[in-house]
Enzyme design. Structure first.
Site, PDB file in Angstrom:
ATOM      1  N   VAL A  11       0.831  -1.211   0.000  1.00 32.22           N
ATOM      2  CA  VAL A  11       0.000   0.000   0.000  1.00 32.22           C
ATOM      3  C   VAL A  11       0.862   1.257   0.000  1.00 32.22           C
ATOM      4  O   VAL A  11       0.654   2.171  -0.795  1.00 32.22           O
ATOM      5  CB  VAL A  11      -0.946   0.002   1.223  1.00 32.22           C
ATOM      6  CG1 VAL A  11      -1.695   1.334   1.313  1.00 32.22           C
ATOM      7  CG2 VAL A  11      -1.924  -1.150   1.142  1.00 32.22           C
ATOM      8  N   THR A  89      -2.838  -4.368   9.203  1.00 34.20           N
ATOM      9  CA  THR A  89      -3.706  -4.605  10.362  1.00 34.20           C
ATOM     10  C   THR A  89      -4.124  -6.081  10.339  1.00 34.20           C
ATOM     11  O   THR A  89      -5.186  -6.424   9.821  1.00 34.20           O
ATOM     12  CB  THR A  89      -4.946  -3.691  10.325  1.00 34.20           C
ATOM     13  OG1 THR A  89      -5.467  -3.662   8.985  1.00 34.20           O
ATOM     14  CG2 THR A  89      -4.603  -2.281  10.746  1.00 34.20           C
ATOM     15  N   CYS A 264      -6.702  -8.848   3.131  1.00 37.13           N
ATOM     16  CA  CYS A 264      -7.891  -8.001   3.267  1.00 37.13           C
ATOM     17  C   CYS A 264      -9.170  -8.796   3.486  1.00 37.13           C
ATOM     18  O   CYS A 264      -9.724  -8.812   4.577  1.00 37.13           O
ATOM     19  CB  CYS A 264      -8.037  -7.101   2.032  1.00 37.13           C
ATOM     20  SG  CYS A 264      -6.713  -5.890   1.860  1.00 37.13           S
TER      21      CYS A 264
END
Length: 424
Positions: A11, A89, A264
């Protein structure tokens, strides 16, 4: 204006490269090896090619020159006024959100935070994390007051690893700020480089919620077709033929069965579920979809073994070739790949599994999963072959060269047509 992008992975790097076409940018990462390779113009994630990366690289940090300087030195981001945090995350072994990377990166930024600075988070989280978890860390470390001395923003990443068509600048960006004025500033920053445009959400929590339901929606839809696949296999009906027929209706959603891995879709629903449970609500559909998708690795293995038995292949001690271990096709990303679930289940049946993947980094696979992989096609024949990932190079393989006379070919991705003996 000087921008720091904290975290230079799948990212952060594409975003830092894009910002560096118009602004002075410092890309900060704690991984020295990663920074060293980027300084040479090499991106091991293969998201940015060498020519494009080299075109924006700076040899030293600068407040004047447009471009990207990569560093592990916190002093190089001290004079920035925008901090964009793009760290992962993940979830822990019990599928609970692990906010450690966010806490650590917030501590780092807090050490250099100044009055007037804006900290923007891109990591996928449950609603409330930015203002309730990250901002207090920034306040504690910096000694500054939120929305008085410094401000926050949120703009969730929508990167699709390995996708060379939908690159960061071509994907519409959701933005938000901790005050209406800061929301406009954050929105204008992204709008200056995102050619697809932006959508300014009314609050950070709205933007956080919007992101987490994007992937939860996909997860639930895939879980539905995975369940259909199980049903149609029992009924001896070709699932892909059913989906093709149903897809002739204009509003039918074109999802296919498969293994749901990656950083994700297989992770984010747990973040939303965790927050819901904290508030006293037990989410049923979200967690049901997760349970079904997480069970698909074991299901695929059982289907392969059944097919071997039907074909007269001795299961215990059989030699099997797994084609692919990355979480998706034509991409080196092995994070949260569900191919390892298939391999683990097959191994429990006594099958000896060899893994061939020209995209995966063998040392990374070994470090993450303790598995041995090869980037070259083994020069031998196997009792069973499983196409786990549909890399382009696999589609043109001459399977007869690597199949024993009595063997099976199983197609997890449903791309081999009549070549396969069975498919998901």
């Amino acid at each position: 204006m000087k921008i720091a992008v904290v975290g230079l992975g799948y990212v952060g790097l594409p975003l830092a490269r894009l910002f560096a076409t118009k602004y002075s940018v410092v890309g900060f990462d704690i991984n020295q090896d990663r920074v060293d390779e980027l300084k040479k113009g090499i991106d091991s994630t293969l998201e940015i090619d060498q020519e494009l990366l080299t075109s924006v690289l700076l040899n030293e940090p600068s407040k004047i020159n447009i471009g990207l300087y990569c560093s592990t030195n916190i002093e190089d981001i001290r004079d920035c006024n925008y901090y964009v945090i793009t760290v992962p995350t993940p979830v822990d072994k019990n599928n609970r959100p692990n906010l450690t990377p966010l806490y650590k990166s917030s501590e780092t930024v807090g050490k250099v935070l100044k009055k007037g600075d804006i900290v923007i988070y891109e990591s996928t989280v449950y609603p409330g994390v930015t203002e309730e978890e990250c901002v207090p860390v920034l306040e504690k470390v910096s000694g500054l007051k939120f929305n008085i001395d410094f401000f926050a923003g949120y703009s969730p990443e929508r990167i699709n690893p390995g996708d060379k068509l939908h690159t960061v600048e071509k994907i519409l960006k959701v933005t938000a700020g901790s005050t209406p004025e800061i929301g406009i500033k954050v929105n204008e920053l992204y709008r200056s480089v995102i050619i697809a445009g932006t959508h300014l959400a009314p609050s950070i929590k709205v933007a956080e919620a919007a992101k987490v339901i994007e992937n939860s929606q996909r997860d639930i839809n895939i879980a539905f077709v995975n369940e259909l696949s199980k049903i149609f296999n029992i009924l001896n009906i070709d699932t892909h033929a059913v989906l093709e027929a149903a897809g002739t209706k204009w509003n039918f959603l074109p999802f296919k069965p498969g293994l749901v891995g990656g950083h994700c879709i297989g992770v984010d629903p747990y973040y939303l579920a965790q927050k819901a449970q904290e508030m006293g609500y037990h989410p049923e559909i979200i967690l049901a979809g997760r349970r079904l998708n997480d069970s698909m690795g074991e299901y695929v293995a059982s289907q392969v073994v059944k097919l071997m038995i039907k074909k007269g292949v001795v299961v215990n001690g059989a030699k099997m070739l797994m084609l692919g271990i990355t979480f998706k096709e034509n991409c080196p990303d092995v994070r949260n790949t569900k191919i390892v679930d298939v391999i683990s289940s097959l191994t429990e049946y006594g099958i000896n599994v060899s893994i061939y993947d020209p995209w995966a980094n063998p040392s990374e696979v070994s470090h993450e999963y303790g598995l041995k992989t090869t980037s070259t096609l083994p020069n031998e024949k196997f009792d069973a072959i499983v196409l786990g990932v549909s890399h382009d190079s696999f589609l043109s393989l001459d399977f007869d060269l690597i199949r024993k006379e009595k063997s099976i070919l199983y197609d997890v991705k449903g791309v081999l047509g009549n070549k396969a003996d069975g498919k998901l």
